[in-house]
Design a protein around this motif. Structure first.
Motif, PDB file in Angstrom:
ATOM      1  N   THR A   1       1.012  -0.616  -0.071  1.00  0.00           N
ATOM      2  CA  THR A   1      -0.098   0.143  -0.466  1.00  0.00           C
ATOM      3  C   THR A   1       0.986   1.580  -0.172  1.00  0.00           C
ATOM      4  O   THR A   1       0.722   1.763  -1.168  1.00  0.00           O
TER       5      THR A   1
ATOM      6  N   ARG B   1       1.056   4.226  -2.256  1.00  0.00           N
ATOM      7  CA  ARG B   1       0.693   5.082  -2.324  1.00  0.00           C
ATOM      8  C   ARG B   1       1.711   6.899  -2.838  1.00  0.00           C
ATOM      9  O   ARG B   1       1.573   7.406  -3.817  1.00  0.00           O
TER      10      ARG B   1
ATOM     11  N   THR C   1     -11.763  14.935   1.206  1.00  0.00           N
ATOM     12  CA  THR C   1      -9.874  14.990   1.166  1.00  0.00           C
ATOM     13  C   THR C   1      -9.955  13.473   1.545  1.00  0.00           C
ATOM     14  O   THR C   1      -9.370  12.615   1.235  1.00  0.00           O
ATOM     15  N   VAL C   2      -9.539  13.582   2.817  1.00  0.00           N
ATOM     16  CA  VAL C   2      -9.656  12.474   3.859  1.00  0.00           C
ATOM     17  C   VAL C   2     -10.458  11.625   3.469  1.00  0.00           C
ATOM     18  O   VAL C   2      -9.793  10.386   3.172  1.00  0.00           O
ATOM     19  N   ILE C   3     -12.042  11.323   3.560  1.00  0.00           N
ATOM     20  CA  ILE C   3     -12.337  10.481   2.816  1.00  0.00           C
ATOM     21  C   ILE C   3     -11.869   9.776   1.332  1.00  0.00           C
ATOM     22  O   ILE C   3     -11.778   8.823   1.436  1.00  0.00           O
TER      23      ILE C   3
ATOM     24  N   PHE D   1      -8.869  10.615   0.344  1.00  0.00           N
ATOM     25  CA  PHE D   1      -8.330   9.220   0.730  1.00  0.00           C
ATOM     26  C   PHE D   1      -8.369   7.908   0.924  1.00  0.00           C
ATOM     27  O   PHE D   1      -7.193   7.239   0.399  1.00  0.00           O
ATOM     28  N   TRP D   2      -9.281   8.063   1.772  1.00  0.00           N
ATOM     29  CA  TRP D   2      -8.866   6.960   2.911  1.00  0.00           C
ATOM     30  C   TRP D   2      -9.965   5.318   1.320  1.00  0.00           C
ATOM     31  O   TRP D   2      -9.645   4.278   2.129  1.00  0.00           O
ATOM     32  N   LYS D   3     -10.397   5.918   0.828  1.00  0.00           N
ATOM     33  CA  LYS D   3     -10.784   5.098   0.115  1.00  0.00           C
ATOM     34  C   LYS D   3     -10.107   4.669  -1.446  1.00  0.00           C
ATOM     35  O   LYS D   3     -10.699   3.881  -1.943  1.00  0.00           O
ATOM     36  N   GLY D   4      -9.203   5.748  -1.125  1.00  0.00           N
ATOM     37  CA  GLY D   4      -7.808   5.292  -2.558  1.00  0.00           C
ATOM     38  C   GLY D   4      -8.222   5.466  -3.264  1.00  0.00           C
ATOM     39  O   GLY D   4      -7.989   4.900  -4.281  1.00  0.00           O
TER      40      GLY D   4
ATOM     41  N   TYR E   1      -3.167   6.208  -5.001  1.00  0.00           N
ATOM     42  CA  TYR E   1      -2.986   5.611  -4.983  1.00  0.00           C
ATOM     43  C   TYR E   1      -3.408   5.170  -6.415  1.00  0.00           C
ATOM     44  O   TYR E   1      -4.339   5.260  -7.500  1.00  0.00           O
TER      45      TYR E   1
END
Length: 392
Positions: free
Chosen positions: A9, A13, A354-356, A358-361, A365
């Motif tokens: 991962t 990233r 943006t955090v969401i 990023f978390w979901k890829g 990514y």
């Protein structure tokens, strides 16, 4: 059949990181820059601004470190991002992000005595060099290939933005200097010099932008965010002219330059020019807002482009407060307060989304196959170089 090779991962990233990460830090900087201009300013507000300042520094270090790691591990991907006609225009944003850190340092580190004015003067020259060394090569790369007018966006002006911001950095640096200091003359002149280069070059881009929407209609999809970038050049130039003109009154008089009335003439002409540019910036903002919701794509994977809603508007919003001081119009303070609140709310929404994403890829990514492909290509290039060096 062999099992598909997997990639960590972290590697995905690093490979998927891009220069589009810097607008997040610039949007964070936009918050404390607009907050710092509020008429009513409490110690609590200064604390909040300082928190955003350190958050901006953290984001800057994260982005630069990750991109440097990418250049070492995946050089072909790093070079691809720089040469890309769309993603490459975000490279100069590293300089703009550095500019917000300098402004924050002047506001929050100089007054308590943590940083000396002499160090700020050195930072000014570092910024000027950084801007030139970044903008000129990127302009050479970008102008070395043709571009379609049908896909033109004001974001292309990012290639010149760092030089335009020299004027803004200059008047902030002058706040820490004595007008009688001979070095202040150089900062003032250089501020006007680069502000002229930056504004007129970006103004040419704005002309092309108007021609673009005349032929294709309002910008759609992720490009709809670029409409707000158009507010930047006139807004920041108006802000720079007002403040540089104010400093010119003191500096020119202290050194008896040009004529005894030169400082007042410079200031008066700066106010007149700034007022007209301010009007243009507000118009371009309204021109971008009205069709925005109907044109932009509501996809999380395109959230990075939405950060253009923040930092390009800092210029004319901050200029609103300065014009309130110049013309003694209290209503402009209220407008500035409302726009500052909207800036903070916009930042909060964009940061969460943006955090969401990023978390979901959905951002930063890469796919396994893209990482593996570049890994093999880079290994082959290293082997070829090693073989050639051995042969020589």
């Amino acid at each position: 059949m062999s099992e598909k090779q997997r990639v960590s991962t972290l590697a995905r990233r690093i490979h998927g990181w891009s220069w589009q990460a810097f607008p997040i830090g610039m949007g964070t900087g936009a918050v404390y820059v607009t907050l710092s201009g509020l008429k009513e300013h409490s110690p609590t507000l200064t604390t909040v601004e300082t928190i955003f300042y350190f958050l901006n520094i953290s984001l800057f270090l994260l982005n630069t470190t990750t991109l440097m790691t990418q250049a070492i591990l995946f050089p072909s991907q790093a070079w691809r991002l720089i040469k890309d006609p769309v993603k490459g225009i975000f490279v100069p944003l590293v300089v703009l992000s550095f500019a917000t850190i300098i402004i924050g340092t002047i506001n929050y580190a100089v007054p308590p005595g943590h940083v000396s004015p002499g160090f700020i003067y050195v930072l000014f020259w570092i910024y000027v060099a950084f801007a030139c060394l970044t903008c000129l090569p990127m302009l050479m790369i970008w102008f070395n290939q043709p571009h379609d007018l049908a896909t033109f966006t004001p974001a292309y002006a990012f290639l010149v933005f760092p030089m335009m911001l020299v004027g803004v950095i200059a008047f902030n640096v002058l706040k820490t200097m004595n007008p009688a200091d001979p070095r202040a003359i150089g900062v003032l002149v250089l501020g006007y010099f680069f502000q002229g280069i930056g504004f007129f070059m970006t103004f040419f881009y704005l002309c092309i932008y108007i021609i673009r929407i005349m032929s294709t209609g309002f910008l759609e999809g992720h490009q709809a965010n670029g409409a707000f970038v158009a507010c930047g050049p006139p807004g920041f130039t108006a802000l720079a002219l007002l403040n540089l003109g104010d400093h010119a009154r003191k500096i020119l008089a202290a050194h008896h330059l040009v004529t005894p009335a030169a400082g007042d003439i410079w200031y008066a002409s700066s106010v007149l020019s700034a007022l007209m540019l301010y009007g243009l910036a507000v118009f371009l903002f309204v021109f971008g807002v009205l069709p925005y919701w109907f044109k932009v794509h509501k996809h999380l994977k395109e959230i990075l482009g939405c950060w253009a809603l923040t930092f390009p508007n800092v210029g004319w919003i901050s200029c609103t407060r300065v014009l309130g001081d110049v013309f003694h119009i209290p209503g402009l303070y209220d407008v500035h307060l409302v726009m500052t609140i909207l800036m903070c709310l916009t930042w909060a929404v964009l940061f969460v989304l943006t955090v969401i994403a990023f978390w979901k890829g959905l951002i930063f990514y890469s796919q396994d196959e893209d990482v593996l492909k570049d890994t093999r290509r880079d290994d082959e290039d290293k082997l070829s170089y090693s073989t050639t060096s051995t042969a020589v």
